[in-house]
Motif scaffolding. Structure first.
Motif, mmCIF file in Angstrom:
data_model
loop_
_atom_site.group_PDB
_atom_site.id
_atom_site.type_symbol
_atom_site.label_atom_id
_atom_site.label_comp_id
_atom_site.label_asym_id
_atom_site.label_seq_id
_atom_site.Cartn_x
_atom_site.Cartn_y
_atom_site.Cartn_z
ATOM 1 N N ALA A 62 0.807 -1.231 0.000
ATOM 2 C CA ALA A 62 0.000 0.000 0.000
ATOM 3 C C ALA A 62 0.833 1.271 0.000
ATOM 4 C CB ALA A 62 -0.945 0.007 1.203
ATOM 5 N N ALA A 63 2.128 1.177 0.291
ATOM 6 C CA ALA A 63 2.976 2.378 0.268
ATOM 7 C C ALA A 63 4.398 1.962 -0.084
ATOM 8 C CB ALA A 63 2.933 3.116 1.602
ATOM 9 N N SER A 64 4.559 1.386 -1.274
ATOM 10 C CA SER A 64 5.874 0.949 -1.725
ATOM 11 C C SER A 64 6.749 2.159 -2.044
ATOM 12 C CB SER A 64 5.716 0.073 -2.972
ATOM 13 O OG SER A 64 6.965 -0.312 -3.481
ATOM 14 N N LEU A 65 8.031 2.043 -1.721
ATOM 15 C CA LEU A 65 8.953 3.144 -1.986
ATOM 16 C C LEU A 65 10.102 2.626 -2.845
ATOM 17 C CD1 LEU A 65 9.370 6.139 -1.329
ATOM 18 C CD2 LEU A 65 10.839 5.443 0.565
ATOM 19 N N GLY A 66 10.228 3.187 -4.031
ATOM 20 C CA GLY A 66 11.268 2.777 -4.956
ATOM 21 C C GLY A 66 12.054 3.970 -5.464
ATOM 22 N N PRO A 67 12.695 3.831 -6.623
ATOM 23 C CA PRO A 67 13.543 4.913 -7.146
ATOM 24 C C PRO A 67 12.772 6.178 -7.501
ATOM 25 C CG PRO A 67 13.274 3.157 -8.771
ATOM 26 C CD PRO A 67 12.707 2.645 -7.491
ATOM 27 N N GLU A 68 11.435 6.086 -7.587
ATOM 28 C CA GLU A 68 10.655 7.301 -7.881
ATOM 29 C C GLU A 68 10.761 8.317 -6.757
ATOM 30 O OE1 GLU A 68 9.553 3.750 -9.801
ATOM 31 O OE2 GLU A 68 9.261 4.203 -7.680
ATOM 32 N N GLY A 69 11.000 7.829 -5.522
ATOM 33 C CA GLY A 69 11.212 8.725 -4.393
ATOM 34 C C GLY A 69 9.955 9.133 -3.665
ATOM 35 N N TYR A 70 8.798 8.586 -4.052
ATOM 36 C CA TYR A 70 7.558 8.896 -3.345
ATOM 37 C C TYR A 70 6.771 7.598 -3.180
ATOM 38 C CZ TYR A 70 5.929 9.040 -8.223
ATOM 39 O OH TYR A 70 5.678 8.742 -9.543
ATOM 40 N N PRO A 71 5.948 7.487 -2.129
ATOM 41 C CA PRO A 71 5.204 6.240 -1.892
ATOM 42 C C PRO A 71 4.194 5.960 -3.005
ATOM 43 C CG PRO A 71 5.220 7.619 0.073
ATOM 44 C CD PRO A 71 5.724 8.474 -1.054
ATOM 45 N N ILE A 72 4.087 4.692 -3.364
ATOM 46 C CA ILE A 72 3.146 4.264 -4.396
ATOM 47 C C ILE A 72 2.345 3.077 -3.866
ATOM 48 C CG2 ILE A 72 2.929 3.215 -6.686
ATOM 49 C CD1 ILE A 72 5.456 4.752 -7.487
ATOM 50 N N ASP A 73 1.043 3.153 -4.012
ATOM 51 C CA ASP A 73 0.165 2.031 -3.694
ATOM 52 C C ASP A 73 0.297 1.034 -4.849
ATOM 53 O OD1 ASP A 73 -1.852 0.249 -3.142
ATOM 54 O OD2 ASP A 73 -3.403 1.751 -2.840
ATOM 55 N N TRP A 74 1.058 -0.018 -4.601
ATOM 56 C CA TRP A 74 1.516 -0.900 -5.665
ATOM 57 C C TRP A 74 0.774 -2.232 -5.622
ATOM 58 C CZ3 TRP A 74 5.074 -0.432 -9.589
ATOM 59 C CH2 TRP A 74 5.519 -1.620 -10.178
ATOM 60 N N HIS A 75 0.261 -2.645 -6.769
ATOM 61 C CA HIS A 75 -0.389 -3.954 -6.892
ATOM 62 C C HIS A 75 0.284 -4.727 -8.021
ATOM 63 C CE1 HIS A 75 -4.177 -6.468 -8.058
ATOM 64 N NE2 HIS A 75 -3.363 -7.156 -7.283
ATOM 65 N N GLY A 76 0.939 -5.823 -7.675
ATOM 66 C CA GLY A 76 1.602 -6.650 -8.664
ATOM 67 C C GLY A 76 0.887 -7.978 -8.845
ATOM 68 N N VAL A 77 0.583 -8.315 -10.088
ATOM 69 C CA VAL A 77 0.039 -9.629 -10.431
ATOM 70 C C VAL A 77 1.106 -10.332 -11.257
ATOM 71 C CG1 VAL A 77 -1.786 -10.903 -11.621
ATOM 72 C CG2 VAL A 77 -2.329 -8.794 -10.374
#
Length: 323
Positions: free
Chosen positions: A244-259
């Motif tokens: 719900a709050a993944s943090l990657g190289p973008e530098g801001y939290p992302i609500d991420w859903h991976g299938v």
């Protein structure tokens, strides 16, 4: 020739539902759809964060009035479809599940994208206008129902959009390999710093390109990430994970859903792994013997890797503890 259309992607789940007599459950597209009168498997888009197993149950109930139980995964495939009247071209990753009916009453719908739900024999289905993915799933020929773009449009491999809660959202379909060699070693990659799961061991693979089939994407990613040339053996399963709050190289939290679909792959002629995509999400690739893999602490494996390795049964069964 199709006009320039906005490319979009989605993930969808469908029901392969057959009676003991061999009849299959199909739904008809209504005049509200882009292909009125065309029949397909019941199902629809996977909502953000939703497990596709739940999607296929929810969508089948909504479109047919029947409650179903998922019994297994049948296939995973992708296609592109142009809809000029909507101004879009859609790439859809389609997850096909085997289901059985638990109860309910078959019903028609008024004013919805599908209006009829019926049981058909394969002979009857072969005389209907079928969506290409449905015909393929049933082993039947399909006509030129869908309008296809002449070539895959440009579309970013990572695409986040603002969500209703202010966070950006990203839903991504990916294909991964449980890759083994003739000695039973398993190929893993280490997640690079700055990416979610940094330092953990992960399966080789990654997001599929627009217009790309998952199997072809996986073999391509295997070469790019590790330098290995593999042979696709079988589809093992699909994993759905939400951060719900993944943090990657973008530098801001992302609500991420991976299938993620994972496949069994054999590398007949293994070589020392070489990471081709230097500076990307993979920092290292390595072959692990069964004992080395078993010795890895659970926290050193990504969630999808642990799930796929268990499903592929590449580890020796652990002896039952006494007492």
């Amino acid at each position: 020739m199709t006009p320039a259309l906005e490319p979009i992607r989605r993930i969808a789940a469908y029901a392969m539902c057959a009676e003991s007599t061999g009849r299959v459950l199909l739904v008809r597209a209504s005049s509200r759809s882009g292909t009125p009168g065309v029949w397909s498997l019941p199902g629809g888009a996977v909502d953000h964060g939703e497990d596709p197993n739940h999607t296929v149950v929810r969508e089948t109930a909504a479109e047919t009035g029947l409650s179903v139980a998922v019994s297994g995964l049948h296939d995973v495939l992708a296609d592109m479809r142009s809809l000029p009247h909507r101004g879009v071209t859609i790439h859809t990753d389609r997850l096909l599940y085997r289901v059985s009916v638990r109860g309910g009453t078959l019903c028609d719908r008024v004013g919805q994208p599908t209006d009829l739900a019926r049981w058909h024999t394969l002979e009857e289905a072969g005389k209907l206008l079928l969506r290409p993915f449905t015909a393929r799933a049933l082993g039947l020929p399909s006509g030129p129902i869908d309008l296809h773009p002449e070539e895959a449009p440009e579309f970013p491999s990572f695409h986040a959009v603002p969500g209703p809660d202010g966070l950006h959202r990203a839903q991504r379909f990916a294909a991964y390999a449980v890759a083994t060699d003739p000695d039973g070693r398993v190929l893993l990659t280490r997640v690079a710093d700055g990416y979610p799961g940094a330092g953990c061991w992960h399966l080789p693979g990654g997001g599929t390109d627009y217009g790309e089939q998952p199997g072809a994407a996986l073999i391509r990613e295997l070469v790019e990430e590790t330098g290995q040339r593999g042979r696709l053996v079988e589809l093992i399963g699909v994993a759905s994970h939400r951060d719900a709050a993944s943090l990657g190289p973008e530098g801001y939290p992302i609500d991420w859903h991976g299938v993620r679909a994972f496949y069994r792959v054999v590398v007949d002629r293994p070589a020392p792994p070489v990471v081709g995509d230097v500076g990307g999400s993979t920092s290292e690739a390595r072959w692990f013997g069964p004992e080395e893999l078993e010795a890895l602490p659970p926290e050193r494996l990504t969630e999808v890797t642990a799930e796929a390795v268990r499903a592929a049964q590449v580890l020796r069964p652990q002896p039952a503890r006494a007492g």
